[in-house]
Design a protein around this motif. Structure first.
Motif, PDB file in Angstrom:
ATOM      1  N   VAL A 339       0.881  -1.169   0.000  1.00  0.00           N
ATOM      2  CA  VAL A 339       0.000   0.000   0.000  1.00  0.00           C
ATOM      3  C   VAL A 339       0.922   1.223   0.000  1.00  0.00           C
ATOM      4  N   ARG A 340       0.934   1.940  -1.131  1.00  0.00           N
ATOM      5  CA  ARG A 340       1.882   3.049  -1.278  1.00  0.00           C
ATOM      6  C   ARG A 340       1.121   4.375  -1.264  1.00  0.00           C
ATOM      7  N   ASP A 341       1.685   5.359  -0.561  1.00  0.00           N
ATOM      8  CA  ASP A 341       1.050   6.685  -0.604  1.00  0.00           C
ATOM      9  C   ASP A 341       2.090   7.751  -0.877  1.00  0.00           C
ATOM     10  N   THR A 342       1.605   8.943  -1.207  1.00  0.00           N
ATOM     11  CA  THR A 342       2.526  10.051  -1.489  1.00  0.00           C
ATOM     12  C   THR A 342       2.404  11.081  -0.357  1.00  0.00           C
ATOM     13  N   GLY A 343       2.210  10.566   0.864  1.00  0.00           N
ATOM     14  CA  GLY A 343       1.914  11.432   1.999  1.00  0.00           C
ATOM     15  C   GLY A 343       3.111  11.924   2.790  1.00  0.00           C
ATOM     16  N   ALA A 344       2.845  12.137   4.106  1.00  0.00           N
ATOM     17  CA  ALA A 344       3.819  12.798   4.988  1.00  0.00           C
ATOM     18  C   ALA A 344       5.091  11.973   5.213  1.00  0.00           C
ATOM     19  N   GLY A 345       4.976  10.668   5.091  1.00  0.00           N
ATOM     20  CA  GLY A 345       6.146   9.822   5.364  1.00  0.00           C
ATOM     21  C   GLY A 345       6.360   9.613   6.859  1.00  0.00           C
ATOM     22  N   ILE A 346       7.309   8.745   7.165  1.00  0.00           N
ATOM     23  CA  ILE A 346       7.579   8.386   8.571  1.00  0.00           C
ATOM     24  C   ILE A 346       9.081   8.516   8.822  1.00  0.00           C
ATOM     25  N   PRO A 347       9.492   9.197   9.890  1.00  0.00           N
ATOM     26  CA  PRO A 347      10.930   9.308  10.160  1.00  0.00           C
ATOM     27  C   PRO A 347      11.557   7.931  10.356  1.00  0.00           C
ATOM     28  N   SER A 348      12.800   7.765   9.890  1.00  0.00           N
ATOM     29  CA  SER A 348      13.403   6.417   9.912  1.00  0.00           C
ATOM     30  C   SER A 348      13.470   5.830  11.322  1.00  0.00           C
ATOM     31  N   HIS A 384      -0.812 -15.597   9.830  1.00  0.00           N
ATOM     32  CA  HIS A 384      -0.883 -16.254   8.516  1.00  0.00           C
ATOM     33  C   HIS A 384       0.467 -16.863   8.121  1.00  0.00           C
ATOM     34  N   GLY A 385       1.479 -16.671   8.969  1.00  0.00           N
ATOM     35  CA  GLY A 385       2.827 -17.158   8.653  1.00  0.00           C
ATOM     36  C   GLY A 385       3.579 -16.180   7.768  1.00  0.00           C
ATOM     37  N   GLY A 386       3.131 -14.939   7.737  1.00  0.00           N
ATOM     38  CA  GLY A 386       3.787 -13.927   6.900  1.00  0.00           C
ATOM     39  C   GLY A 386       4.542 -12.891   7.704  1.00  0.00           C
ATOM     40  N   ARG A 387       5.003 -11.833   7.036  1.00  0.00           N
ATOM     41  CA  ARG A 387       5.715 -10.756   7.743  1.00  0.00           C
ATOM     42  C   ARG A 387       5.236  -9.413   7.209  1.00  0.00           C
ATOM     43  N   ILE A 388       5.457  -8.377   8.002  1.00  0.00           N
ATOM     44  CA  ILE A 388       4.952  -7.046   7.672  1.00  0.00           C
ATOM     45  C   ILE A 388       6.044  -6.023   7.956  1.00  0.00           C
ATOM     46  N   TRP A 389       6.150  -4.979   7.129  1.00  0.00           N
ATOM     47  CA  TRP A 389       7.145  -3.933   7.379  1.00  0.00           C
ATOM     48  C   TRP A 389       6.765  -2.687   6.578  1.00  0.00           C
ATOM     49  N   ALA A 390       7.519  -1.625   6.784  1.00  0.00           N
ATOM     50  CA  ALA A 390       7.215  -0.388   6.062  1.00  0.00           C
ATOM     51  C   ALA A 390       8.501   0.266   5.599  1.00  0.00           C
ATOM     52  N   GLU A 391       8.406   0.967   4.487  1.00  0.00           N
ATOM     53  CA  GLU A 391       9.537   1.769   4.010  1.00  0.00           C
ATOM     54  C   GLU A 391       8.988   3.164   3.800  1.00  0.00           C
ATOM     55  N   SER A 392       9.819   4.160   4.057  1.00  0.00           N
ATOM     56  CA  SER A 392       9.274   5.502   3.930  1.00  0.00           C
ATOM     57  C   SER A 392      10.366   6.548   3.761  1.00  0.00           C
ATOM     58  N   GLU A 393       9.966   7.655   3.172  1.00  0.00           N
ATOM     59  CA  GLU A 393      10.876   8.789   3.061  1.00  0.00           C
ATOM     60  C   GLU A 393      10.074   9.989   3.531  1.00  0.00           C
ATOM     61  N   GLU A 394      10.562  10.654   4.554  1.00  0.00           N
ATOM     62  CA  GLU A 394       9.785  11.762   5.114  1.00  0.00           C
ATOM     63  C   GLU A 394       9.489  12.807   4.058  1.00  0.00           C
ATOM     64  N   GLY A 395       8.247  13.226   4.012  1.00  0.00           N
ATOM     65  CA  GLY A 395       7.850  14.269   3.064  1.00  0.00           C
ATOM     66  C   GLY A 395       7.503  13.725   1.688  1.00  0.00           C
ATOM     67  N   GLY A 397       6.429  10.149   1.168  1.00  0.00           N
ATOM     68  CA  GLY A 397       5.434   9.082   1.199  1.00  0.00           C
ATOM     69  C   GLY A 397       5.933   7.800   1.846  1.00  0.00           C
ATOM     70  N   SER A 398       5.024   6.851   2.010  1.00  0.00           N
ATOM     71  CA  SER A 398       5.360   5.572   2.667  1.00  0.00           C
ATOM     72  C   SER A 398       4.804   4.414   1.864  1.00  0.00           C
ATOM     73  N   THR A 399       5.436   3.261   2.022  1.00  0.00           N
ATOM     74  CA  THR A 399       4.876   2.029   1.458  1.00  0.00           C
ATOM     75  C   THR A 399       4.852   0.977   2.558  1.00  0.00           C
ATOM     76  N   PHE A 400       3.665   0.431   2.767  1.00  0.00           N
ATOM     77  CA  PHE A 400       3.513  -0.653   3.740  1.00  0.00           C
ATOM     78  C   PHE A 400       3.440  -1.964   2.975  1.00  0.00           C
ATOM     79  N   TYR A 401       4.244  -2.947   3.416  1.00  0.00           N
ATOM     80  CA  TYR A 401       4.288  -4.256   2.749  1.00  0.00           C
ATOM     81  C   TYR A 401       3.856  -5.349   3.720  1.00  0.00           C
ATOM     82  N   PHE A 402       3.250  -6.383   3.166  1.00  0.00           N
ATOM     83  CA  PHE A 402       3.120  -7.625   3.936  1.00  0.00           C
ATOM     84  C   PHE A 402       3.106  -8.806   2.979  1.00  0.00           C
ATOM     85  N   GLU A 403       3.677  -9.917   3.451  1.00  0.00           N
ATOM     86  CA  GLU A 403       3.771 -11.109   2.601  1.00  0.00           C
ATOM     87  C   GLU A 403       2.939 -12.244   3.191  1.00  0.00           C
TER      88      GLU A 403
END
Ligand code: ADP
Length: 407
Positions: A339-348, A384-395, A397-403
């Motif tokens: 789920v990718r957005d072009t929003g505020a982002g999240i500090p590392s 479900h036996g999967g994993r979840i994480w997020a990548e982001s660049e402040e200002g 946007g963010s992308t949330f992943y899950f497998e």
């Protein structure tokens, strides 16, 4: 000597010689037997001529001892196994403070691979714990001391039990790090819940008081305040629901209904549910997914809950004019959803923490939100036996992943 005396004397002499000979023979056998016993020679004669009673008593003693030794041996072996497997560290020190015994847990907890023969102070290497041992030595009373070792991020508890007979002591060390961490989590949780409840309750109180003080009759302010009350009550209800969800999932009470599920169908279904909300916020919501992706094995309603929560966050943290894109890709034995957005982002520095309960990057920026959504999502994905994480660049946007594993 006349012949009459000889007749009397000779048999007496013969009897005396015979007794003397028996006596010395017996002595010799007793000496040999004693020697054999002393040397613990195997195959001790079970029966020695003339010493049958003694030999049978010794042999039954022997059997008795053998049985006792074998019982002691097996008890020792059992004790050694227990001490070896014990997660608590056990040290035995003599009256001079020299370590005589240490189980593997003690070596691990004190980070000393060869403690035998060293002093307690050398092994324990913490002045509070050494003091506790010294107090135990001087008072001969049990001492308990707990210390935090920040360098090792460990919390240890030491119990010193003085040995009243020999002047030494038994030291038992327990690693309470996990217990302490759980205690902190519990305390934080209660304080977070109270804090989260206090804010909406305070606004509800202020709103109702304003209405009581005349705003109810105001044709403009009345309905506006009523609307805000409904919003606050909704937020409280959502929080109660999320808390309940979280506690059910964490305690394993939620049973997943797993079935083959098409990734594309899942994305479309979540997008349909959130389309209106995104449009109202002036955002474009799209789905980018390859055709013919293999099915995943999943609980549809639970995975949709994860996607909806991610889209909901993306809507909250993206300014009007921005975009939210849902996607799915095959990768080995899993499908990777995004789920990718072009929003505020999240500090590392916050990226790893956003999946914790109640964690919010910036409480003032968030507005309504409990900080529970992502931690619920994490539990669902992991169940479900999967994993979840997020990548982001402040200002930017963010992308949330899950497998999720394939069906
Ligand atoms: P909530 O959204 O209810 O506060 P979540 O657990 O869903 O709780 O999210 C935790 C925090 O992660 C949010 O408060 C926010 O600070 C951050 N966050 C989540 N999603 C995004 C996003 N798409 N963009 C920026 N920050 C986000």
């Amino acid at each position: 000597m006349d012949s009459a005396s000889l007749v009397i004397f000779l048999p007496v002499l013969l009897v005396a010689v015979w007794f003397a000979w028996r006596y010395f023979a017996l002595r010799r056998r007793v000496d040999q037997y004693a020697e054999a016993l002393r040397n613990q020679r195997p195959g001790l004669p079970a029966d020695v001529a003339g010493l049958e009673n003694l030999s049978s008593a010794v042999s039954s003693l022997n059997t008795n001892f053998a049985e006792r030794f074998s019982t002691l041996d097996s008890q020792n072996a059992r004790l050694a196994t227990v001490l070896e497997q014990l997660t608590d560290g056990v040290l035995i020190a003599d009256s001079n403070g020299q370590v005589q015994f240490a189980n593997p847990a003690a070596q691990r907890l004190f980070e000393t691979p060869h403690p035998i023969g060293r002093s307690v102070a050398e092994v324990v290497r913490n002045h509070q714990l050494i003091e506790a041992w010294r107090r135990g030595q001087s008072t001969r009373e049990t001492q308990t001391e707990s210390v935090e070792l920040p360098a090792r991020k460990q919390f240890l508890q030491l119990v010193v039990i003085p040995d009243t007979h020999e002047g030494g002591s038994l030291l038992v060390v327990q690693d309470l790090t996990r217990v302490r961490r759980l205690e902190t989590v519990r305390r934080d949780f209660i304080s977070n819940v109270s804090h989260e409840l206090r804010t909406p309750l305070a606004s509800l109180k202020a709103l109702t008081e304003t209405l009581q003080n005349g705003a109810l009759a105001d044709p403009e302010a009345g309905p506006r305040f009523m609307g805000r009350i409904v919003t606050e009550v909704d937020a409280l209800a959502q929080m109660a629901q999320e808390l309940l969800d979280l506690s059910r999932i964490e305690s394993g009470q939620v049973e997943l209904i797993l079935a083959p599920l098409s990734p594309k169908e899942l994305l479309n279904s979540a997008a349909d549910r959130m389309k209106m909300q995104a449009e109202r916020a002036g955002l474009k919501l799209g789905v980018e997914s390859e055709d013919g992706l293999p099915n995943v094995r999943a609980d549809k309603s639970r995975l949709e809950q994860v996607l909806v929560n991610m889209i909901h966050n993306a809507v909250k943290f993206t300014r009007a004019g921005g975009e939210i894109t849902l996607g799915a890709k095959a990768g080995g034995e899993v499908i990777r959803f995004a789920v990718r957005d072009t929003g505020a982002g999240i500090p590392s520095e916050s990226l790893a923490r956003i999946f914790e309960r109640f964690y919010r990057v910036d409480r003032s920026r968030t507005g309504a939100g409990t900080g529970l959504g992502l931690s619920i999502s994490k539990h669902i994905v992991e169940a479900h036996g999967g994993r979840i994480w997020a990548e982001s660049e402040e200002g930017r946007g963010s992308t949330f992943y899950f497998e999720i594993p394939l069906a």
